[in-house]
Design a protein around this motif. Structure first.
Motif, PDB file in Angstrom:
ATOM      1  N   THR A 158       0.822  -1.207   0.000  1.00 45.63           N
ATOM      2  CA  THR A 158       0.000   0.000   0.000  1.00 45.63           C
ATOM      3  C   THR A 158       0.855   1.255   0.000  1.00 45.63           C
ATOM      4  O   THR A 158       0.521   2.249  -0.665  1.00 45.63           O
ATOM      5  N   SER A 159       1.972   1.239   0.729  1.00 46.82           N
ATOM      6  CA  SER A 159       2.836   2.418   0.782  1.00 46.82           C
ATOM      7  C   SER A 159       3.439   2.735  -0.578  1.00 46.82           C
ATOM      8  O   SER A 159       3.609   3.898  -0.938  1.00 46.82           O
ATOM      9  N   HIS A 160       3.754   1.698  -1.355  1.00 46.91           N
ATOM     10  CA  HIS A 160       4.284   1.923  -2.696  1.00 46.91           C
ATOM     11  C   HIS A 160       3.193   2.343  -3.677  1.00 46.91           C
ATOM     12  O   HIS A 160       3.443   3.096  -4.620  1.00 46.91           O
ATOM     13  N   ALA A 161       1.993   1.842  -3.461  1.00 42.96           N
ATOM     14  CA  ALA A 161       0.920   2.035  -4.433  1.00 42.96           C
ATOM     15  C   ALA A 161       0.338   3.436  -4.426  1.00 42.96           C
ATOM     16  O   ALA A 161      -0.436   3.781  -5.330  1.00 42.96           O
ATOM     17  N   VAL A 162       0.672   4.261  -3.429  1.00 46.47           N
ATOM     18  CA  VAL A 162       0.081   5.594  -3.383  1.00 46.47           C
ATOM     19  C   VAL A 162       0.704   6.547  -4.399  1.00 46.47           C
ATOM     20  O   VAL A 162       0.136   7.608  -4.677  1.00 46.47           O
ATOM     21  N   LEU A 163       1.840   6.193  -4.983  1.00 55.77           N
ATOM     22  CA  LEU A 163       2.538   7.101  -5.894  1.00 55.77           C
ATOM     23  C   LEU A 163       1.680   7.544  -7.076  1.00 55.77           C
ATOM     24  O   LEU A 163       1.597   8.747  -7.359  1.00 55.77           O
ATOM     25  N   PRO A 164       1.027   6.625  -7.822  1.00 50.62           N
ATOM     26  CA  PRO A 164       0.200   7.116  -8.935  1.00 50.62           C
ATOM     27  C   PRO A 164      -0.940   8.011  -8.467  1.00 50.62           C
ATOM     28  O   PRO A 164      -1.332   8.946  -9.179  1.00 50.62           O
ATOM     29  N   GLY A 165      -1.474   7.755  -7.286  1.00 53.09           N
ATOM     30  CA  GLY A 165      -2.519   8.623  -6.760  1.00 53.09           C
ATOM     31  C   GLY A 165      -2.012  10.024  -6.497  1.00 53.09           C
ATOM     32  O   GLY A 165      -2.713  11.014  -6.742  1.00 53.09           O
ATOM     33  N   VAL A 166      -0.781  10.131  -5.991  1.00 53.19           N
ATOM     34  CA  VAL A 166      -0.177  11.443  -5.745  1.00 53.19           C
ATOM     35  C   VAL A 166      -0.007  12.212  -7.055  1.00 53.19           C
ATOM     36  O   VAL A 166      -0.351  13.393  -7.156  1.00 53.19           O
ATOM     37  N   VAL A 167       0.509  11.538  -8.083  1.00 48.06           N
ATOM     38  CA  VAL A 167       0.748  12.191  -9.369  1.00 48.06           C
ATOM     39  C   VAL A 167      -0.570  12.606 -10.028  1.00 48.06           C
ATOM     40  O   VAL A 167      -0.706  13.715 -10.539  1.00 48.06           O
ATOM     41  N   LEU A 168      -1.559  11.713 -10.015  1.00 50.49           N
ATOM     42  CA  LEU A 168      -2.851  12.033 -10.623  1.00 50.49           C
ATOM     43  C   LEU A 168      -3.544  13.172  -9.876  1.00 50.49           C
ATOM     44  O   LEU A 168      -4.206  14.020 -10.497  1.00 50.49           O
ATOM     45  N   ALA A 169      -3.411  13.196  -8.566  1.00 48.89           N
ATOM     46  CA  ALA A 169      -3.994  14.291  -7.791  1.00 48.89           C
ATOM     47  C   ALA A 169      -3.329  15.617  -8.149  1.00 48.89           C
ATOM     48  O   ALA A 169      -4.004  16.654  -8.259  1.00 48.89           O
ATOM     49  N   TYR A 170      -2.021  15.590  -8.356  1.00 45.59           N
ATOM     50  CA  TYR A 170      -1.311  16.802  -8.760  1.00 45.59           C
ATOM     51  C   TYR A 170      -1.797  17.269 -10.127  1.00 45.59           C
ATOM     52  O   TYR A 170      -2.032  18.468 -10.342  1.00 45.59           O
ATOM     53  N   MET A 171      -1.980  16.322 -11.050  1.00 48.35           N
ATOM     54  CA  MET A 171      -2.447  16.676 -12.390  1.00 48.35           C
ATOM     55  C   MET A 171      -3.871  17.224 -12.358  1.00 48.35           C
ATOM     56  O   MET A 171      -4.235  18.091 -13.162  1.00 48.35           O
ATOM     57  N   ALA A 172      -4.692  16.713 -11.442  1.00 48.34           N
ATOM     58  CA  ALA A 172      -6.086  17.149 -11.350  1.00 48.34           C
ATOM     59  C   ALA A 172      -6.247  18.415 -10.514  1.00 48.34           C
ATOM     60  O   ALA A 172      -7.336  18.996 -10.470  1.00 48.34           O
ATOM     61  N   GLY A 173      -5.189  18.828  -9.837  1.00 48.43           N
ATOM     62  CA  GLY A 173      -5.261  20.033  -9.032  1.00 48.43           C
ATOM     63  C   GLY A 173      -5.988  19.869  -7.720  1.00 48.43           C
ATOM     64  O   GLY A 173      -6.533  20.835  -7.173  1.00 48.43           O
ATOM     65  N   ILE A 174      -6.025  18.641  -7.185  1.00 51.52           N
ATOM     66  CA  ILE A 174      -6.678  18.383  -5.906  1.00 51.52           C
ATOM     67  C   ILE A 174      -5.602  18.060  -4.873  1.00 51.52           C
ATOM     68  O   ILE A 174      -4.458  17.761  -5.243  1.00 51.52           O
ATOM     69  N   PRO A 175      -5.929  18.105  -3.580  1.00 49.91           N
ATOM     70  CA  PRO A 175      -4.910  17.794  -2.559  1.00 49.91           C
ATOM     71  C   PRO A 175      -4.272  16.427  -2.775  1.00 49.91           C
ATOM     72  O   PRO A 175      -4.961  15.456  -3.081  1.00 49.91           O
ATOM     73  N   LEU A 176      -2.962  16.380  -2.612  1.00 51.29           N
ATOM     74  CA  LEU A 176      -2.231  15.135  -2.867  1.00 51.29           C
ATOM     75  C   LEU A 176      -2.661  14.010  -1.942  1.00 51.29           C
ATOM     76  O   LEU A 176      -2.652  12.838  -2.327  1.00 51.29           O
TER      77      LEU A 176
END
Length: 275
Positions: free
Chosen positions: A46-64
């Motif tokens: 789970t700790s490794h899997a959050v990376l794409p969520g962080v990047v997509l959140a940055y692209m969408a302009g929502i909190p990481l």
């Protein structure tokens, strides 16, 4: 005395200490359940899997943290679904899912232009923690710790025997998926400080150390929190004088304490055999 307290005369060291003291109890309490339930790899995945969520959140302009939480929760749920609906064992499923999501995160990261530093996401940035990080991480970690303290008996029963827990009236499904959500939330709380890769140490080591040194679960919970707090304080303090990064220093201290606890257990076992 002034020299001993020198590291904490700097605001960035004070913030690093505060963020550690806030997240350590929640991570330590959760680590006890992960160790007993055999979910150590789940925390890693789970700790490794959050990376794409962080990047997509940055692209969408929502909190990481929103992207990180959703990605971590998706990884945990997907792992459980695949395990329950296939012949593949859980550890194999976790290895495939988390490596796939981590790879996706790296690919997405290389496709965008951003001042978001990947090493801060992976390894944390404890010396760059601000007031907003303290409030966010503290709120999440506080809620997680409160839930675990209030519901530890139910979670413990589910961890030992889910079938028996269901028979006595516990909502096993709610506990199972709630624990996965708590795991994702705890990782999100550690995202700005410990980072993705090093979060696993806080999620596993305190519980493993307490497991070696105690026989009662209530004592295991208390000891894990003490171990996490002492290791966190010691790591931050030592990193100032060693000129090293705080998060890896904390991990090294946790590893050293685990090895000492393991050696102490071996000595006790040999002493009992010799009696």
């Amino acid at each position: 005395m002034e020299t001993l307290l020198l590291p904490f005369q700097f605001p960035f060291m004070q913030n690093a200490l505060w963020i550690t003291m806030l997240i350590a109890p929640a991570a330590a309490l959760l680590s006890c359940f992960l160790v007993l339930k055999g979910w150590s790899l789940m925390g890693d995945a789970t700790s490794h899997a959050v990376l794409p969520g962080v990047v997509l959140a940055y692209m969408a302009g929502i909190p990481l943290i929103i992207g990180a939480f959703l990605a971590g929760l998706f990884c945990a749920l997907a792992t459980g679904f695949i395990k329950d609906n296939s012949r593949v064992k859980q550890d194999t499923v976790m290895g495939v899912v988390f490596s796939g999501m981590f790879g996706l995160g790296i690919v997405l990261y290389t496709r965008i232009e951003t001042d978001l530093h990947l090493d801060h996401i992976l390894f944390g940035n404890m010396l760059g923690v601000g007031a907003a990080d303290l409030w966010t991480s503290g709120s999440i970690a506080g809620a997680v710790a409160l839930i675990l303290v209030l519901k530890w008996r139910d979670i413990l029963a589910h961890a030992f025997d889910p079938v028996q827990a269901r028979m006595v009236g516990l909502a096993s499904g709610t506990i199972h998926y709630g624990l996965l959500a708590i795991l994702s939330a705890t990782i999100v709380a550690m995202l700005s400080s410990v980072g993705i890769i090093l979060a696993i140490a806080f999620l596993i080591a305190p519980g493993a150390i307490a497991f070696l040194l105690t026989r009662r679960f209530a004592a295991m919970l208390a000891m894990s929190v003490v171990v996490a707090l002492v290791a966190g304080f010691s790591g931050i303090y030592a990193s100032f004088w060693l000129d090293s990064a705080p998060a890896p220093t904390i991990v090294l201290i946790l590893t050293a304490v685990f090895l000492l606890a393991l050696g102490w257990q071996e000595v006790r076992q040999k002493a009992r055999v010799g009696e």
